[in-house]
Design a protein around this motif. Structure first.
Motif, PDB file in Angstrom:
ATOM      1  N   LYS A   1       0.829  -1.203   0.000  1.00  0.00           N
ATOM      2  CA  LYS A   1       0.000   0.000   0.000  1.00  0.00           C
ATOM      3  C   LYS A   1       0.864   1.255   0.000  1.00  0.00           C
ATOM      4  O   LYS A   1       0.606   2.193  -0.748  1.00  0.00           O
ATOM      5  CB  LYS A   1      -0.945   0.006   1.199  1.00  0.00           C
ATOM      6  N   THR A   2       1.901   1.278   0.834  1.00  0.00           N
ATOM      7  CA  THR A   2       2.800   2.434   0.891  1.00  0.00           C
ATOM      8  C   THR A   2       3.467   2.654  -0.463  1.00  0.00           C
ATOM      9  O   THR A   2       3.534   3.782  -0.950  1.00  0.00           O
ATOM     10  CB  THR A   2       3.871   2.235   1.985  1.00  0.00           C
ATOM     11  N   LEU A   3       3.960   1.579  -1.065  1.00  0.00           N
ATOM     12  CA  LEU A   3       4.608   1.694  -2.377  1.00  0.00           C
ATOM     13  C   LEU A   3       3.616   2.192  -3.429  1.00  0.00           C
ATOM     14  O   LEU A   3       3.961   3.032  -4.265  1.00  0.00           O
ATOM     15  CB  LEU A   3       5.224   0.355  -2.786  1.00  0.00           C
ATOM     16  N   LYS A   4       2.371   1.694  -3.372  1.00  0.00           N
ATOM     17  CA  LYS A   4       1.356   2.160  -4.326  1.00  0.00           C
ATOM     18  C   LYS A   4       1.060   3.645  -4.120  1.00  0.00           C
ATOM     19  O   LYS A   4       0.814   4.367  -5.079  1.00  0.00           O
ATOM     20  CB  LYS A   4       0.081   1.327  -4.204  1.00  0.00           C
ATOM     21  N   ASP A   5       1.092   4.090  -2.864  1.00  0.00           N
ATOM     22  CA  ASP A   5       0.904   5.525  -2.592  1.00  0.00           C
ATOM     23  C   ASP A   5       2.030   6.337  -3.223  1.00  0.00           C
ATOM     24  O   ASP A   5       1.790   7.421  -3.765  1.00  0.00           O
ATOM     25  CB  ASP A   5       0.845   5.792  -1.087  1.00  0.00           C
ATOM     26  N   TYR A   6       3.259   5.835  -3.159  1.00  0.00           N
ATOM     27  CA  TYR A   6       4.387   6.522  -3.800  1.00  0.00           C
ATOM     28  C   TYR A   6       4.186   6.583  -5.313  1.00  0.00           C
ATOM     29  O   TYR A   6       4.433   7.616  -5.940  1.00  0.00           O
ATOM     30  CB  TYR A   6       5.717   5.845  -3.486  1.00  0.00           C
ATOM     31  N   VAL A   7       3.748   5.477  -5.923  1.00  0.00           N
ATOM     32  CA  VAL A   7       3.503   5.467  -7.370  1.00  0.00           C
ATOM     33  C   VAL A   7       2.481   6.548  -7.716  1.00  0.00           C
ATOM     34  O   VAL A   7       2.678   7.322  -8.656  1.00  0.00           O
ATOM     35  CB  VAL A   7       3.023   4.074  -7.851  1.00  0.00           C
ATOM     36  N   LYS A   8       1.407   6.600  -6.946  1.00  0.00           N
ATOM     37  CA  LYS A   8       0.369   7.610  -7.190  1.00  0.00           C
ATOM     38  C   LYS A   8       0.949   9.021  -7.078  1.00  0.00           C
ATOM     39  O   LYS A   8       0.680   9.892  -7.911  1.00  0.00           O
ATOM     40  CB  LYS A   8      -0.769   7.414  -6.191  1.00  0.00           C
ATOM     41  N   GLU A   9       1.752   9.237  -6.055  1.00  0.00           N
ATOM     42  CA  GLU A   9       2.356  10.551  -5.842  1.00  0.00           C
ATOM     43  C   GLU A   9       3.289  10.935  -6.993  1.00  0.00           C
ATOM     44  O   GLU A   9       3.263  12.067  -7.487  1.00  0.00           O
ATOM     45  CB  GLU A   9       3.141  10.526  -4.527  1.00  0.00           C
ATOM     46  N   PHE A  10       4.123   9.987  -7.446  1.00  0.00           N
ATOM     47  CA  PHE A  10       5.028  10.268  -8.565  1.00  0.00           C
ATOM     48  C   PHE A  10       4.239  10.587  -9.830  1.00  0.00           C
ATOM     49  O   PHE A  10       4.612  11.477 -10.593  1.00  0.00           O
ATOM     50  CB  PHE A  10       5.975   9.093  -8.819  1.00  0.00           C
ATOM     51  N   LYS A  11       3.144   9.864 -10.049  1.00  0.00           N
ATOM     52  CA  LYS A  11       2.314  10.142 -11.229  1.00  0.00           C
ATOM     53  C   LYS A  11       1.707  11.541 -11.146  1.00  0.00           C
ATOM     54  O   LYS A  11       1.613  12.243 -12.153  1.00  0.00           O
ATOM     55  CB  LYS A  11       1.213   9.086 -11.360  1.00  0.00           C
ATOM     56  N   GLU A  12       1.303  11.944  -9.945  1.00  0.00           N
ATOM     57  CA  GLU A  12       0.744  13.288  -9.767  1.00  0.00           C
ATOM     58  C   GLU A  12       1.805  14.358 -10.013  1.00  0.00           C
ATOM     59  O   GLU A  12       1.517  15.388 -10.626  1.00  0.00           O
ATOM     60  CB  GLU A  12       0.146  13.423  -8.365  1.00  0.00           C
TER      61      GLU A  12
END
Length: 124
Positions: free
Chosen positions: A82-93
């Motif tokens: 979940k934490t890693l997926k949050d980072y992916v989302k943040e990088f995409k933003e």
């Protein structure tokens, strides 16, 4: 477990090169990683500045893993999926912000790929 290259921002032969590079970095095969990084530099990217940003992030990853310094982002993110997926989302933003340059977009695309690769390969 997902395929290592699943959901990366790059496609085709570039994706294959990125996966080989990341596998070598993960396995601490630094000479092989450097060789694949040189191959990656020859691949086609959307824009020259984008490519510079993407390669810059990949070079930084290699230095970070090689050093093992706990202060470096990659070395201290042993988070949950979940934490890693949050980072992916943040990088995409970050990539979508209008003030970002092509270099920034390439840089954050690379970090999206690095983090997505970890999600793909660190699942049980």
């Amino acid at each position: 477990m997902s395929k290592p290259g699943s959901k990366l921002t790059v496609t085709g032969n570039t994706r294959k090169s990125v996966v080989i590079y990341l596998e070598n970095v993960h396995d601490r095969k630094f000479t092989d990683a450097e060789r694949e990084l040189e191959t990656l530099k020859e691949k086609k990217f959307p824009d020259e500045e984008y490519q510079k940003g993407y390669i810059n992030a990949m070079e930084g990853l290699l230095l970070s893993v090689r050093s093992g310094d706990d202060r470096d982002f990659y070395n201290r993110t042993n988070g949950t999926e979940k934490t890693l997926k949050d980072y992916v989302k943040e990088f995409k933003e970050f990539r979508k912000l209008p003030i970002r340059t092509q270099f920034d977009q390439g840089f954050f695309s690379a970090w999206t790929d690095i983090t997505q690769y970890r999600i793909n390969t660190e699942k049980d």
